[in-house]
Design a protein around this motif. Structure first.
Motif, PDB file in Angstrom:
ATOM      1  N   GLU A  22       0.838  -1.198   0.000  1.00 42.76           N
ATOM      2  CA  GLU A  22       0.000   0.000   0.000  1.00 42.76           C
ATOM      3  C   GLU A  22       0.880   1.259   0.000  1.00 42.76           C
ATOM      4  O   GLU A  22       0.621   2.212  -0.740  1.00 42.76           O
ATOM      5  N   PHE A  23       1.930   1.248   0.806  1.00 37.12           N
ATOM      6  CA  PHE A  23       2.854   2.386   0.835  1.00 37.12           C
ATOM      7  C   PHE A  23       3.597   2.526  -0.484  1.00 37.12           C
ATOM      8  O   PHE A  23       3.714   3.622  -1.030  1.00 37.12           O
ATOM      9  N   LEU A  24       4.103   1.424  -1.012  1.00 34.86           N
ATOM     10  CA  LEU A  24       4.945   1.477  -2.200  1.00 34.86           C
ATOM     11  C   LEU A  24       4.173   1.852  -3.464  1.00 34.86           C
ATOM     12  O   LEU A  24       4.775   2.315  -4.437  1.00 34.86           O
ATOM     13  N   GLU A  25       2.858   1.692  -3.452  1.00 33.69           N
ATOM     14  CA  GLU A  25       2.041   2.077  -4.607  1.00 33.69           C
ATOM     15  C   GLU A  25       1.858   3.586  -4.695  1.00 33.69           C
ATOM     16  O   GLU A  25       1.422   4.096  -5.723  1.00 33.69           O
ATOM     17  N   LEU A  26       2.197   4.297  -3.619  1.00 25.47           N
ATOM     18  CA  LEU A  26       1.974   5.738  -3.555  1.00 25.47           C
ATOM     19  C   LEU A  26       3.255   6.521  -3.819  1.00 25.47           C
ATOM     20  O   LEU A  26       4.358   6.029  -3.592  1.00 25.47           O
TER      21      LEU A  26
ATOM     22  N   PRO B  77       4.878  11.891  -1.087  1.00 23.68           N
ATOM     23  CA  PRO B  77       4.010  12.741  -0.245  1.00 23.68           C
ATOM     24  C   PRO B  77       2.758  11.997   0.242  1.00 23.68           C
ATOM     25  O   PRO B  77       2.320  12.180   1.380  1.00 23.68           O
ATOM     26  N   GLU B  78       2.206  11.143  -0.619  1.00 16.56           N
ATOM     27  CA  GLU B  78       1.020  10.376  -0.231  1.00 16.56           C
ATOM     28  C   GLU B  78       1.377   9.300   0.791  1.00 16.56           C
ATOM     29  O   GLU B  78       0.538   8.913   1.611  1.00 16.56           O
ATOM     30  N   ARG B  79       2.606   8.810   0.759  1.00 11.25           N
ATOM     31  CA  ARG B  79       3.037   7.825   1.756  1.00 11.25           C
ATOM     32  C   ARG B  79       2.993   8.433   3.152  1.00 11.25           C
ATOM     33  O   ARG B  79       2.574   7.784   4.108  1.00 11.25           O
ATOM     34  N   LEU B  80       3.427   9.664   3.256  1.00 14.03           N
ATOM     35  CA  LEU B  80       3.394  10.337   4.555  1.00 14.03           C
ATOM     36  C   LEU B  80       1.943  10.489   5.021  1.00 14.03           C
ATOM     37  O   LEU B  80       1.633  10.278   6.194  1.00 14.03           O
TER      38      LEU B  80
ATOM     39  N   GLN C 284      12.287  -0.500   7.001  1.00 12.21           N
ATOM     40  CA  GLN C 284      13.007   0.125   5.887  1.00 12.21           C
ATOM     41  C   GLN C 284      12.378  -0.214   4.536  1.00 12.21           C
ATOM     42  O   GLN C 284      12.727   0.398   3.527  1.00 12.21           O
ATOM     43  N   THR C 285      11.460  -1.164   4.490  1.00 13.71           N
ATOM     44  CA  THR C 285      10.871  -1.589   3.218  1.00 13.71           C
ATOM     45  C   THR C 285       9.607  -0.824   2.852  1.00 13.71           C
ATOM     46  O   THR C 285       9.025  -1.074   1.798  1.00 13.71           O
ATOM     47  N   LEU C 286       9.175   0.104   3.710  1.00 14.31           N
ATOM     48  CA  LEU C 286       7.920   0.813   3.485  1.00 14.31           C
ATOM     49  C   LEU C 286       8.051   2.010   2.546  1.00 14.31           C
ATOM     50  O   LEU C 286       7.055   2.666   2.240  1.00 14.31           O
ATOM     51  N   GLY C 287       9.266   2.317   2.113  1.00 15.16           N
ATOM     52  CA  GLY C 287       9.458   3.443   1.204  1.00 15.16           C
ATOM     53  C   GLY C 287       9.370   4.796   1.884  1.00 15.16           C
ATOM     54  O   GLY C 287       9.033   5.794   1.257  1.00 15.16           O
ATOM     55  N   LEU C 288       9.695   4.823   3.165  1.00 18.77           N
ATOM     56  CA  LEU C 288       9.594   6.077   3.932  1.00 18.77           C
ATOM     57  C   LEU C 288      10.957   6.650   4.320  1.00 18.77           C
ATOM     58  O   LEU C 288      11.017   7.706   4.939  1.00 18.77           O
TER      59      LEU C 288
END
Length: 146
Positions: free
Chosen positions: A16-20, A23-26, A113-117
């Motif tokens: 879900e995080f990596l599809e965004l 800015p949308e991840r935050l 670390q894998t959440l793309g943040l």
């Protein structure tokens, strides 16, 4: 550990995080902060039963339970003024609760670390989530006598 070993709930959250876009991840992390399950009163009234996560800048407390069926439940408390930290606690509480002990212990230590943040959240915050995960796994091992 193989990619397929990541429990479905945590893989779904990661995806879900990596599809965004960043800015949308935050924004998604902030949404998770609003979804942190309520900390059970039985622990809120007895702070000595929970563990403070020292790696977090804000006071975060976690408690892991293992039921008779060897299923995990994670409870976390994090202040409203720390939405990033609450978001990370919520991700772990939602992702670990309901897992078998074996699956919870198999979650890769580098899951945060894998959440793309890592480019939009400070390394200290990522370290805090890693600390939550490592302490959760340690508590599970203690509950099952490992």
């Amino acid at each position: 550990m193989s990619e397929s070993a990541l429990p479905a709930a945590l893989a779904e959250i990661r995806d879900e995080f990596l599809e965004l876009d960043e800015p949308e991840r935050l924004q998604l992390l902030l949404e998770f902060s609003n979804e942190l399950p309520v900390f059970p009163q039985r622990y809120a009234d007895r702070p000595e039963l929970s563990e403070r996560v020292a790696e977090c800048q804000f006071p975060v407390f976690i408690v892991l339970e293992v039921d008779d069926d060897q299923r995990v439940a994670m409870h976390a408390s994090a202040p409203a003024e720390a939405p990033t930290t609450r978001g990370f606690a919520s991700i772990l509480a939602q992702g670990l609760t309901g897992l078998s002990v074996e699956d919870a212990l198999a979650v890769p230590d580098d899951y945060p670390q894998t959440l793309g943040l890592t480019r939009i959240v400070s390394p200290l915050r990522i370290s805090g989530m890693t600390g939550m995960l490592l302490r959760a796994k340690r508590q599970i091992r203690a509950r099952i006598g490992e």
